[in-house]
Design a protein around this motif. Structure first.
Motif, mmCIF file in Angstrom:
data_model
loop_
_atom_site.group_PDB
_atom_site.id
_atom_site.type_symbol
_atom_site.label_atom_id
_atom_site.label_comp_id
_atom_site.label_asym_id
_atom_site.label_seq_id
_atom_site.Cartn_x
_atom_site.Cartn_y
_atom_site.Cartn_z
ATOM 1 N N MET A 86 0.938 -1.321 0.238
ATOM 2 C CA MET A 86 0.091 -0.212 -0.191
ATOM 3 C C MET A 86 0.639 1.017 -0.016
ATOM 4 S SD MET A 86 -3.577 1.320 -0.263
ATOM 5 C CE MET A 86 -4.102 2.277 0.768
ATOM 6 N N LEU A 87 1.972 1.050 0.561
ATOM 7 C CA LEU A 87 2.878 2.258 0.764
ATOM 8 C C LEU A 87 3.544 2.926 -0.434
ATOM 9 C CD1 LEU A 87 4.349 1.729 3.888
ATOM 10 C CD2 LEU A 87 3.102 3.852 3.534
ATOM 11 N N LEU A 88 3.297 1.329 -1.491
ATOM 12 C CA LEU A 88 4.571 1.871 -2.188
ATOM 13 C C LEU A 88 3.577 1.962 -3.247
ATOM 14 C CD1 LEU A 88 6.813 -1.321 -2.640
ATOM 15 C CD2 LEU A 88 7.201 1.197 -2.677
ATOM 16 N N PHE A 89 2.711 2.089 -3.477
ATOM 17 C CA PHE A 89 1.317 2.549 -4.124
ATOM 18 C C PHE A 89 0.806 4.290 -4.144
ATOM 19 C CE2 PHE A 89 -3.261 4.156 -4.655
ATOM 20 C CZ PHE A 89 -4.210 3.567 -5.877
ATOM 21 N N ILE A 90 0.738 4.816 -2.636
ATOM 22 C CA ILE A 90 0.584 5.881 -2.344
ATOM 23 C C ILE A 90 1.771 6.911 -2.804
ATOM 24 C CG2 ILE A 90 0.405 7.364 0.008
ATOM 25 C CD1 ILE A 90 -0.889 5.190 1.108
ATOM 26 N N ALA A 91 3.467 6.128 -2.554
ATOM 27 C CA ALA A 91 4.656 6.027 -3.128
ATOM 28 C C ALA A 91 4.774 7.294 -4.555
ATOM 29 C CB ALA A 91 5.797 6.279 -2.489
ATOM 30 N N GLY A 92 4.229 5.830 -5.177
ATOM 31 C CA GLY A 92 4.244 5.291 -6.415
ATOM 32 C C GLY A 92 3.170 7.002 -6.618
ATOM 33 N N CYS A 93 2.065 7.517 -6.409
ATOM 34 C CA CYS A 93 0.878 8.008 -7.144
ATOM 35 C C CYS A 93 1.330 9.213 -6.869
ATOM 36 C CB CYS A 93 -0.372 7.649 -6.212
ATOM 37 S SG CYS A 93 -0.965 6.558 -7.066
ATOM 38 N N ALA A 94 2.096 9.728 -5.642
ATOM 39 C CA ALA A 94 2.484 11.277 -5.334
ATOM 40 C C ALA A 94 3.552 11.183 -6.243
ATOM 41 C CB ALA A 94 2.612 11.006 -4.150
ATOM 42 N N ILE A 95 4.833 10.418 -6.632
ATOM 43 C CA ILE A 95 5.875 10.847 -8.010
ATOM 44 C C ILE A 95 4.863 11.307 -9.281
ATOM 45 C CG2 ILE A 95 7.365 9.801 -8.449
ATOM 46 C CD1 ILE A 95 8.459 8.341 -6.607
ATOM 47 N N LEU A 96 3.926 10.410 -9.352
ATOM 48 C CA LEU A 96 3.844 10.287 -10.917
ATOM 49 C C LEU A 96 2.466 11.807 -10.550
ATOM 50 C CD1 LEU A 96 2.085 6.889 -10.945
ATOM 51 C CD2 LEU A 96 4.337 8.465 -12.279
ATOM 52 N N VAL A 97 2.470 12.740 -9.628
ATOM 53 C CA VAL A 97 1.371 13.408 -9.760
ATOM 54 C C VAL A 97 2.275 14.787 -9.585
ATOM 55 C CG1 VAL A 97 -0.182 14.746 -8.009
ATOM 56 C CG2 VAL A 97 -0.848 12.584 -8.531
ATOM 57 N N VAL A 98 3.143 14.774 -8.785
ATOM 58 C CA VAL A 98 4.101 15.543 -8.689
ATOM 59 C C VAL A 98 5.523 16.052 -10.283
ATOM 60 C CG1 VAL A 98 6.751 16.284 -7.746
ATOM 61 C CG2 VAL A 98 4.860 15.813 -6.403
ATOM 62 N N ALA A 99 5.036 14.699 -10.624
ATOM 63 C CA ALA A 99 5.637 14.843 -12.146
ATOM 64 C C ALA A 99 5.372 15.661 -13.312
ATOM 65 C CB ALA A 99 6.450 13.435 -12.651
ATOM 66 N N ALA A 100 3.507 15.035 -12.864
ATOM 67 C CA ALA A 100 2.760 15.522 -14.096
ATOM 68 C C ALA A 100 2.965 17.032 -14.279
ATOM 69 C CB ALA A 100 1.547 14.683 -13.474
ATOM 70 N N TRP A 101 2.765 17.403 -12.977
ATOM 71 C CA TRP A 101 2.942 19.301 -11.869
ATOM 72 C C TRP A 101 3.801 19.297 -12.786
ATOM 73 C CZ3 TRP A 101 -1.385 20.421 -9.258
ATOM 74 C CH2 TRP A 101 -1.858 20.993 -8.709
ATOM 75 N N ASN A 102 5.141 18.915 -12.198
ATOM 76 C CA ASN A 102 5.845 19.930 -13.344
ATOM 77 C C ASN A 102 6.428 19.971 -14.792
ATOM 78 O OD1 ASN A 102 7.600 21.126 -10.667
ATOM 79 N ND2 ASN A 102 7.584 18.822 -9.941
ATOM 80 N N LEU A 103 5.717 19.241 -15.562
ATOM 81 C CA LEU A 103 5.768 18.953 -16.942
ATOM 82 C C LEU A 103 6.005 20.371 -17.582
ATOM 83 C CD1 LEU A 103 3.298 16.455 -17.980
ATOM 84 C CD2 LEU A 103 5.509 15.951 -18.178
ATOM 85 N N PRO A 104 5.287 21.217 -16.555
ATOM 86 C CA PRO A 104 5.063 22.654 -18.179
ATOM 87 C C PRO A 104 6.827 23.728 -17.497
ATOM 88 C CG PRO A 104 3.018 22.595 -16.673
ATOM 89 C CD PRO A 104 3.828 21.261 -16.732
ATOM 90 N N ASN A 105 7.120 23.280 -16.092
ATOM 91 C CA ASN A 105 8.851 23.463 -16.338
ATOM 92 C C ASN A 105 9.438 22.908 -17.374
ATOM 93 O OD1 ASN A 105 7.531 25.155 -14.189
ATOM 94 N ND2 ASN A 105 7.809 23.626 -12.834
#
Length: 65
Positions: free
Chosen positions: A1-20
């Motif tokens: 479960m922790l890896l799922f949450i960490a993976g989701c967080a990383i993917l969201v942060v990466a997607a958030w930074n696409l404009p940069n």
């Protein structure tokens, strides 16, 4: 479960930074930024799917190890 949450967080942060990415490419080099972004997305995706597999195994009643 922790890896799922960490993976989701990383993917969201990466997607958030696409404009940069263009600015970072100008500052640090396109190849370096591409490789770093690819590695971050790969790790996030791997953790996401490992978490999904663990959750799916728990739902189906299999051993999580």
């Amino acid at each position: 479960m922790l890896l799922f949450i960490a993976g989701c967080a990383i993917l969201v942060v990466a997607a958030w930074n696409l404009p940069n990415l263009a600015q970072w490419g100008d500052d640090y080099g396109t190849v370096l930024v591409f490789l770093a972004f690819f590695m971050v997305m790969s790790i996030g995706g791997r953790w996401f799917w490992t978490g999904i597999d663990a959750i799916w195994g728990a739902v189906r009643g299999k051993d999580q190890s």
